[in-house]
Design a protein around this motif. Structure first.
Motif, mmCIF file in Angstrom:
data_model
loop_
_atom_site.group_PDB
_atom_site.id
_atom_site.type_symbol
_atom_site.label_atom_id
_atom_site.label_comp_id
_atom_site.label_asym_id
_atom_site.label_seq_id
_atom_site.Cartn_x
_atom_site.Cartn_y
_atom_site.Cartn_z
ATOM 1 N N SER A 31 0.847 -1.207 0.060
ATOM 2 C CA SER A 31 -0.114 -0.078 0.035
ATOM 3 C C SER A 31 0.951 1.399 -0.088
ATOM 4 C CB SER A 31 -0.932 0.058 1.359
ATOM 5 O OG SER A 31 -0.190 0.234 2.405
ATOM 6 N N ARG A 32 0.259 2.279 -0.105
ATOM 7 C CA ARG A 32 1.134 3.652 -0.268
ATOM 8 C C ARG A 32 1.575 3.982 1.249
ATOM 9 N NH1 ARG A 32 -3.209 4.254 -3.751
ATOM 10 N NH2 ARG A 32 -2.686 5.295 -5.899
ATOM 11 N N GLU A 61 -3.277 -1.201 -9.599
ATOM 12 C CA GLU A 61 -3.864 -1.546 -8.533
ATOM 13 C C GLU A 61 -3.803 -3.120 -8.259
ATOM 14 O OE1 GLU A 61 -7.571 0.285 -7.668
ATOM 15 O OE2 GLU A 61 -6.707 1.988 -7.548
ATOM 16 N N ALA A 62 -3.697 -3.645 -6.949
ATOM 17 C CA ALA A 62 -3.573 -5.261 -7.001
ATOM 18 C C ALA A 62 -4.739 -5.658 -5.796
ATOM 19 C CB ALA A 62 -2.363 -5.899 -6.674
ATOM 20 N N GLY A 63 -6.016 -4.947 -5.789
ATOM 21 C CA GLY A 63 -6.747 -5.194 -4.582
ATOM 22 C C GLY A 63 -6.741 -4.586 -3.412
ATOM 23 N N SER A 64 -7.319 -4.849 -2.216
ATOM 24 C CA SER A 64 -7.083 -3.866 -1.180
ATOM 25 C C SER A 64 -7.091 -4.787 0.248
ATOM 26 C CB SER A 64 -8.431 -3.109 -1.034
ATOM 27 O OG SER A 64 -9.596 -3.637 -0.835
ATOM 28 N N VAL A 65 -6.699 -4.164 1.320
ATOM 29 C CA VAL A 65 -6.592 -4.695 2.508
ATOM 30 C C VAL A 65 -7.394 -3.843 3.513
ATOM 31 C CG1 VAL A 65 -4.560 -6.217 2.206
ATOM 32 C CG2 VAL A 65 -4.486 -3.936 3.106
ATOM 33 N N ASP A 66 -7.756 -4.469 4.620
ATOM 34 C CA ASP A 66 -8.460 -3.839 5.610
ATOM 35 C C ASP A 66 -7.529 -2.953 6.597
ATOM 36 O OD1 ASP A 66 -10.906 -4.650 4.686
ATOM 37 O OD2 ASP A 66 -10.943 -6.357 6.398
ATOM 38 N N SER A 67 -7.665 -1.757 6.918
ATOM 39 C CA SER A 67 -6.940 -1.016 7.692
ATOM 40 C C SER A 67 -7.618 -1.169 9.029
ATOM 41 C CB SER A 67 -6.801 0.607 7.163
ATOM 42 O OG SER A 67 -8.087 0.927 7.174
ATOM 43 N N ASP A 68 -6.961 -0.525 10.091
ATOM 44 C CA ASP A 68 -7.229 -0.296 11.465
ATOM 45 C C ASP A 68 -8.216 0.457 11.769
ATOM 46 O OD1 ASP A 68 -5.594 -2.344 12.128
ATOM 47 O OD2 ASP A 68 -4.187 -0.909 12.707
ATOM 48 N N GLY A 69 -9.557 0.230 11.425
ATOM 49 C CA GLY A 69 -10.657 1.042 11.814
ATOM 50 C C GLY A 69 -11.039 2.331 10.728
ATOM 51 N N GLY A 70 -10.179 2.278 9.660
ATOM 52 C CA GLY A 70 -10.442 3.023 8.509
ATOM 53 C C GLY A 70 -10.795 2.639 7.102
ATOM 54 N N ARG A 71 -10.569 3.423 5.976
ATOM 55 C CA ARG A 71 -10.903 2.654 4.857
ATOM 56 C C ARG A 71 -10.056 1.762 4.457
ATOM 57 N NH1 ARG A 71 -11.641 7.579 0.828
ATOM 58 N NH2 ARG A 71 -9.502 7.855 1.812
#
Length: 440
Positions: A31-32, A61-71
């Motif tokens: 991620s960035r 882009e290669a998908g996404s991962v959950d962050s701690d309480g954010g987007r």
């Protein structure tokens, strides 16, 4: 505008792009947010660089991962189809040509045997040109999509401003062969596609250090063991590695004559060509009409017979007796190799030694333990206790992969910009004036 350290804004941008590209290439998807600590860049710089690389089609882009309480955080990776490279291995028995995408996924391959022509320069140049055209046609890739062609060759490679890469291959009869110039003459590739020519041991070392058994090592020696032998040394001062003519260390005064013409070289005892010659001189016989690789297999089978080929016949229970001549030749070769490795250990104190090349991989599985024992016995205790000696992990195609890394590494160093074509014709007047005023 240049800063106090001499770096321009353009240099800084190129360096930032290179840092992001390399981290995504080796450690991605990231991620960035992760790219900041990984590259040492600020979040603003990362965002700007990523935006540029996405706009250039180099990052996707290669998908996404959950962050701690954010987007959720978007993951990024290098776009594999945004560039292509060709790797060429001018080996002892064949010319191998492979086409890769930016992720070094093989898209096409071909090879040409050299058994009947040896190292005739015109033949090899033709094989390289035809092989390049064949893999591009097979994969449907336009020539101008290439980032470059990397070529691994035997011998010492001199890079000259006038003629490009010139090969001094004493063991193969090449005396100052202007290989790059010959490949350019009549080439079907556009001038914008650069050629990167280097010693085959160095390209093997590049591959093993990037993707194989050398990853994470700061000091390593990667040994290429084929018809002859060579090595690539990697140190913190020379991270890209440098080829050394290890095979032409003198291991026996007034010993066997080497292919280079000298007496007693390591290659005259440890190279596959000389190993097979010594076996024949002692009465060993390989089947007629087979190539060097098959002959080495026959030697190994004679020394270490496959199970179930004895008096009971194929599938029987009696093991065939080992050929004592073949076994003695291999045991002597293991000692010479070990002694040769001890020189690398004493001189350069590497933390790892990797043995590769088609012959090294064949033989190493049988007698690497003996080679390690001899290397330790001949080397000084302190560096010998701190080095590991293992087989390379990338198989017989490692030289070709490493050759393809040459244009890839240049591409990264340019921050993901393609090499600019060399201008044709006379230089501009301002350049001539500057050259005339420069001290000589």
């Amino acid at each position: 505008m240049a800063g106090r350290n001499g770096r321009t804004v353009r240099d800084l941008r190129r360096g930032n792009r290179a840092a992001v590209l390399q981290r995504l290439y080796f450690d991605g998807p990231l991620s960035r947010l992760e790219l900041g600590p990984a590259t040492g860049l600020s979040s603003g710089s990362v965002s700007n660089v990523v935006a540029d690389l996405v706009a250039d089609g180099l990052v996707e882009e290669a998908g996404s991962v959950d962050s701690d309480g954010g987007r959720p955080r978007t993951l990024l990776r290098v776009a594999a189809d945004s560039g292509h490279m060709i790797g060429v291995d001018v080996g002892e028995t064949r010319v191998r040509v492979e086409l890769f995408d930016l992720a070094l996924t093989e898209l096409a391959r071909t090879h040409r045997q050299l058994a009947h022509h040896g190292y005739d320069v015109d033949v090899i140049v033709g094989h390289i040109r035809d092989g390049i055209a064949e893999v591009l046609d097979t994969a449907g890739i336009a020539p101008d999509a290439l980032l470059g062609v990397g070529i691994g060759v035997p011998g010492i490679v001199e890079h000259t401003p006038e003629r490009g890469a010139v090969v001094h291959g004493q063991t193969i009869g090449w005396d100052a062969v202007p290989l790059e110039e010959l490949l350019r003459a009549g080439s079907r590739l556009p001038d914008s596609v650069p050629h990167f020519i280097d010693n085959g041991a160095k390209t093997l070392g590049q591959a093993e250090m990037w993707f194989g058994g050398g990853r994470g090592a700061r000091n390593a020696a990667v040994v290429l063991f084929g018809s002859g032998v060579g090595a690539c040394l990697v140190t913190p001062e020379v991270e890209q590695g440098r080829a050394v003519e290890w095979g032409h260390l003198t291991v026996r005064v007034r010993g066997r004559r080497c292919r280079c013409g000298a007496l007693g070289c390591l290659e005259a005892y440890a190279g596959a060509e000389s190993l097979l010659a010594r076996w024949r001189e002692e009465g060993g016989r390989a089947p007629d009409g087979i190539d060097e690789e098959s002959a080495l297999t026959a030697l190994l089978d004679a020394a270490y017979p496959p199970e179930g080929t004895g008096a009971g016949g194929p599938g029987g229970t009696d093991a065939a007796a080992a050929d004592p001549v073949a076994l003695a030749v291999l045991e002597e070769t293991a000692e010479y190799l070990g002694a040769g490795l001890s020189d690398l250990i004493n001189l350069f104190q590497p933390e790892r030694i990797l043995v590769g090349g088609w012959a090294g991989l064949q033989l190493g599985r049988r007698f690497l333990t003996a080679v390690r024992d001899h290397a330790t016995a001949y080397a000084l205790r302190y560096p010998a206790a701190r080095v590991s000696i293992d087989l390379g992990l990338l198989g017989p195609d490692a030289v070709t992969v490493g050759a393809a890394i040459l244009p890839l590494a240049d591409f990264f160093a340019r921050g993901g910009r393609r090499a600019e074509p060399v201008p044709q014709g006379p230089p501009p007047a301002w350049r001539t004036a500057l050259d005339e005023r420069a001290p000589h």
